[in-house]
Design a protein around this motif. Structure first.
Motif, short mmCIF file in Angstrom:
data_model
loop_
_atom_site.label_atom_id
_atom_site.label_comp_id
_atom_site.label_asym_id
_atom_site.label_seq_id
_atom_site.Cartn_x
_atom_site.Cartn_y
_atom_site.Cartn_z
N ASP A 120 19.35 -16.53 -2.34
CA ASP A 120 19.44 -15.27 -1.59
C ASP A 120 19.79 -15.51 -0.13
O ASP A 120 20.53 -14.73 0.48
CB ASP A 120 18.10 -14.51 -1.68
N LEU A 121 19.27 -16.60 0.43
CA LEU A 121 19.56 -16.89 1.84
C LEU A 121 21.03 -17.24 2.04
O LEU A 121 21.67 -16.78 2.99
CB LEU A 121 18.66 -18.04 2.31
N VAL A 122 21.59 -18.02 1.10
CA VAL A 122 22.99 -18.42 1.21
C VAL A 122 23.93 -17.28 0.84
O VAL A 122 24.95 -17.05 1.49
CB VAL A 122 23.26 -19.66 0.33
N GLU A 123 23.56 -16.53 -0.21
CA GLU A 123 24.45 -15.50 -0.73
C GLU A 123 24.37 -14.20 0.05
O GLU A 123 25.39 -13.57 0.32
CB GLU A 123 24.10 -15.24 -2.21
N ARG A 124 23.16 -13.78 0.42
CA ARG A 124 22.99 -12.46 1.03
C ARG A 124 22.43 -12.51 2.45
O ARG A 124 22.36 -11.49 3.12
CB ARG A 124 22.05 -11.60 0.17
N GLY A 125 21.98 -13.67 2.88
CA GLY A 125 21.43 -13.78 4.21
C GLY A 125 20.04 -13.20 4.35
O GLY A 125 19.57 -12.92 5.45
N LYS A 126 19.33 -13.00 3.22
CA LYS A 126 17.97 -12.49 3.25
C LYS A 126 17.14 -13.16 2.18
O LYS A 126 17.68 -13.82 1.28
CB LYS A 126 17.95 -10.96 3.03
N ILE A 127 15.84 -13.03 2.28
CA ILE A 127 14.92 -13.65 1.32
C ILE A 127 14.23 -12.55 0.53
O ILE A 127 13.65 -11.64 1.10
CB ILE A 127 13.89 -14.53 2.03
N ASN A 128 14.28 -12.66 -0.82
CA ASN A 128 13.67 -11.65 -1.69
C ASN A 128 12.85 -12.38 -2.74
O ASN A 128 13.39 -12.94 -3.69
CB ASN A 128 14.77 -10.81 -2.35
N ILE A 129 11.54 -12.44 -2.59
CA ILE A 129 10.70 -13.28 -3.44
C ILE A 129 9.63 -12.48 -4.17
O ILE A 129 8.58 -13.01 -4.52
CB ILE A 129 10.02 -14.38 -2.61
N GLY A 130 9.86 -11.22 -4.42
CA GLY A 130 8.93 -10.44 -5.22
C GLY A 130 7.91 -9.64 -4.43
O GLY A 130 7.11 -8.91 -5.02
N LEU A 131 7.92 -9.77 -3.11
CA LEU A 131 6.94 -9.03 -2.31
C LEU A 131 7.17 -7.53 -2.40
O LEU A 131 6.21 -6.74 -2.36
CB LEU A 131 7.01 -9.49 -0.85
N SER A 132 8.44 -7.11 -2.55
CA SER A 132 8.72 -5.68 -2.66
C SER A 132 8.15 -5.13 -3.97
O SER A 132 7.68 -3.98 -4.01
CB SER A 132 10.23 -5.44 -2.61
N VAL A 133 8.16 -5.94 -5.04
CA VAL A 133 7.58 -5.51 -6.32
C VAL A 133 6.07 -5.38 -6.19
O VAL A 133 5.47 -4.44 -6.72
CB VAL A 133 7.96 -6.50 -7.43
N ILE A 134 5.43 -6.31 -5.48
CA ILE A 134 3.98 -6.22 -5.28
C ILE A 134 3.63 -4.96 -4.50
O ILE A 134 2.71 -4.21 -4.86
CB ILE A 134 3.46 -7.46 -4.54
N ALA A 135 4.39 -4.70 -3.42
CA ALA A 135 4.12 -3.52 -2.60
C ALA A 135 4.32 -2.24 -3.39
O ALA A 135 3.53 -1.29 -3.29
CB ALA A 135 5.03 -3.54 -1.37
N ALA A 136 5.39 -2.21 -4.21
CA ALA A 136 5.65 -1.01 -5.01
C ALA A 136 4.65 -0.88 -6.16
O ALA A 136 4.18 0.22 -6.47
CB ALA A 136 7.08 -1.05 -5.56
N GLY A 137 4.31 -2.01 -6.78
CA GLY A 137 3.40 -1.97 -7.93
C GLY A 137 2.00 -1.53 -7.58
O GLY A 137 1.32 -0.90 -8.40
N PHE A 138 1.55 -1.84 -6.37
CA PHE A 138 0.22 -1.42 -5.93
C PHE A 138 0.31 -0.30 -4.90
O PHE A 138 -0.55 -0.18 -4.02
CB PHE A 138 -0.54 -2.62 -5.36
N GLY A 139 1.34 0.52 -5.03
CA GLY A 139 1.51 1.65 -4.12
C GLY A 139 0.41 2.69 -4.28
O GLY A 139 -0.21 2.81 -5.34
N ASP A 140 0.14 3.43 -3.21
CA ASP A 140 -0.89 4.47 -3.19
C ASP A 140 -2.24 3.90 -3.64
O ASP A 140 -2.97 4.50 -4.43
CB ASP A 140 -0.48 5.64 -4.08
N ILE A 141 -2.56 2.71 -3.12
CA ILE A 141 -3.78 2.04 -3.53
C ILE A 141 -5.03 2.81 -3.09
O ILE A 141 -6.09 2.69 -3.70
CB ILE A 141 -3.80 0.60 -3.00
N ARG A 142 -4.89 3.63 -2.04
CA ARG A 142 -6.04 4.44 -1.61
C ARG A 142 -6.48 5.40 -2.70
O ARG A 142 -7.68 5.59 -2.94
CB ARG A 142 -5.67 5.22 -0.35
N ARG A 143 -5.49 6.02 -3.34
CA ARG A 143 -5.82 6.96 -4.42
C ARG A 143 -6.48 6.24 -5.58
O ARG A 143 -7.45 6.75 -6.17
CB ARG A 143 -4.54 7.66 -4.88
N GLY A 144 -5.99 5.07 -5.90
CA GLY A 144 -6.62 4.28 -6.95
C GLY A 144 -8.03 3.88 -6.59
O GLY A 144 -8.94 3.91 -7.44
#
Length: 469
Positions: free
Chosen positions: A69-93
């Motif tokens: 990702d760093l070489v191809e797109r210039g950014k790092i994507n290692i699953g943190l966005s999935v964690i943030a989305a998967g545990f979204g609205d954690i206050r309600r839970g």
């Protein structure tokens, strides 16, 4: 060292014969012992090496993704966005969990009141049936209160996957704990032979890593905080690992599913086989995360001595043994509170079927509320095919253990590949396909959108033709 959670009504701690019988049963069920993997990793360099291999696989996959990702797109994507989305609205839970906890804590004073009613009416035998019915109605009311609000709330407005799984699993854990306490303390409230547990012991049971109530459990001498931190670190690492697998291997195949009106059958086949290995890795990591790391962390914090939460299910050649060994915590509850009460009345086959049915429905409720749709893939695999495999492997598994252990692992690979394909297909089809008047919580949308087609001018070619020519 053991902690007694019972109010003493007898001098010098003496109890009657009923308590002695319960202590004997407790000693058979609970003792100070380690989890199998803890013993294997500590005692075997070979198993420790396999553990290290899984860690290295995570590191290599992580490096592959980061560097690419760093070489191809210039950014790092290692699953943190999935964690943030998967545990979204954690206050309600968290609010839903706190609600269930409050209901569970409120059950104890109700139990004390019921014991007072039982004591007052003990000499009036004519009132005994009414008091029993009152107790049953009270337990049912508490169970409904625990389940109704989370179910209605999650059905009304979908909560993100990780948060929903946590809420629904905790809901079922509290439901089973209340049944265990009621079964143990209900007769005490009526006959007065044994005292109720203290509130401290009641709270301890609600957070201890067991679903079977006992007046006392084997305890360790001290809390090893280094062990707690290590196991909680494993839990965090595995959550990250699973989210990484989802983002790295699942989403590239299925995230666009439903955006086009048609999809080629070959693409589906390739995607489903591509999900087999990530599915099995996730299956093993999920087992290790929940039944080993998480429960051992809580055991250490609570000084709970018995850590046999599972047995060596990976070596078995019979599905009946696999179901018993995979999750001893839930299996013990199903055995004591469903199978054993039903078996003398209905016979063993019907009692066994009832256990599988209840367990399958519970799993399906968790998945349906978590995903936001009903798609009984796990119900078919676990509650239908799994039940069929129990008698089929009962005798043959003993005669040919190696062959049927291989067959069992083959079923794990295929089954998890199917789960990690069909659920994401349905999940993304409901998000990508255009709305329809036929959309339903219970009817899979991926069956009609997109349309599965073969390649144009596709024909079958005999693979043996080259030999015949």
């Amino acid at each position: 060292m053991k902690e007694n959670g019972v109010r003493s009504r007898h001098k010098n701690g003496k109890q009657n014969g009923v308590q002695k019988h319960e202590d004997e049963r407790k000693d058979e069920e609970f003792s100070i012992r380690q989890s199998p993997l803890t013993e294997l990793i500590d005692s075997s360099l070979h198993i420790r090496a396999i553990y290290h291999i899984f860690v290295v696989i995570l590191i290599i996959l992580l490096c592959d993704t980061v560097i690419y990702d760093l070489v191809e797109r210039g950014k790092i994507n290692i699953g943190l966005s999935v964690i943030a989305a998967g545990f979204g609205d954690i206050r309600r839970g968290l609010k839903l969990w706190v609600y269930d906890l409050c209901v569970v804590m409120a059950f104890y004073p109700l139990l004390v009141v019921y014991a007072a009613i039982g004591k007052y009416t003990r000499k009036y035998t004519v009132l005994r049936p009414a008091v029993v019915l009152l107790g049953i109605a009270g337990v049912v009311a508490v169970e409904v209160a625990i389940a109704a609000v989370p179910v209605v709330e999650l059905a009304r407005k979908h909560l993100e996957l990780g948060s929903s799984v946590a809420v629904t699993c905790e809901m079922f854990r509290f439901l089973m704990k209340i049944v265990a306490v009621s079964s143990a303390c209900g007769p005490r409230c009526l006959n007065g032979h044994l005292p109720l547990p203290t509130f401290k012991h009641y709270v301890y049971f609600m957070f201890s890593p067991t679903l079977l109530y006992r007046d006392q459990y084997p305890r360790t001498n001290k809390i090893r905080w280094g062990v707690v931190v290590f196991h909680l670190s494993e839990v965090a690492a595995i959550i990250f690992y699973n989210c990484f697998l989802w983002e790295r291997f699942i989403m590239p195949y299925w995230s666009d599913y439903g955006k086009e009106p048609t999809v080629e059958a070959g693409y589906l086949v390739r995607g489903m086989f591509a999900c087999v290995l990530p599915g099995v890795i996730s299956f093993l990591c999920g087992f290790y995360c929940v039944l080993h790391a998480w429960l051992n962390a809580w055991s250490e914090m609570l000084k709970f001595g018995d850590r046999l939460f599972y047995e060596d299910w990976w070596t078995t050649s019979r599905f009946s043994l696999y179901y018993r060994r995979w999750n001893r915590v839930v299996h013990s509850w199903l055995r004591d509170h469903i199978y054993l009460p039903l078996a003398p009345l209905t016979g063993r086959p019907l009692a066994t079927f009832t256990v599988f049915f209840v367990s399958s429905i519970a799993h399906e409720v968790i998945l349906a509320l978590s995903f936001g749709f009903f798609y009984p893939v796990l119900l078919v695999e676990f509650g239908v095919l799994g039940v069929i495999m129990v008698p089929l492997t009962a005798t043959s598994g003993r005669r040919f253990p190696s062959a049927f252990n291989l067959i069992m692992w083959l079923s794990f690979f295929i089954g998890n590949g199917i789960l990690w394909s069909l659920y994401p297909m349905e999940y993304f089809a409901r998000r990508n396909c255009p709305p329809s008047e036929n959309d339903s919580f219970f009817i899979p949308k991926s069956w009609t959108c997109p349309e599965v087609i073969l390649k144009p001018n596709w024909t079958f070619q005999n693979p043996l033709r080259i030999l015949l020519d």
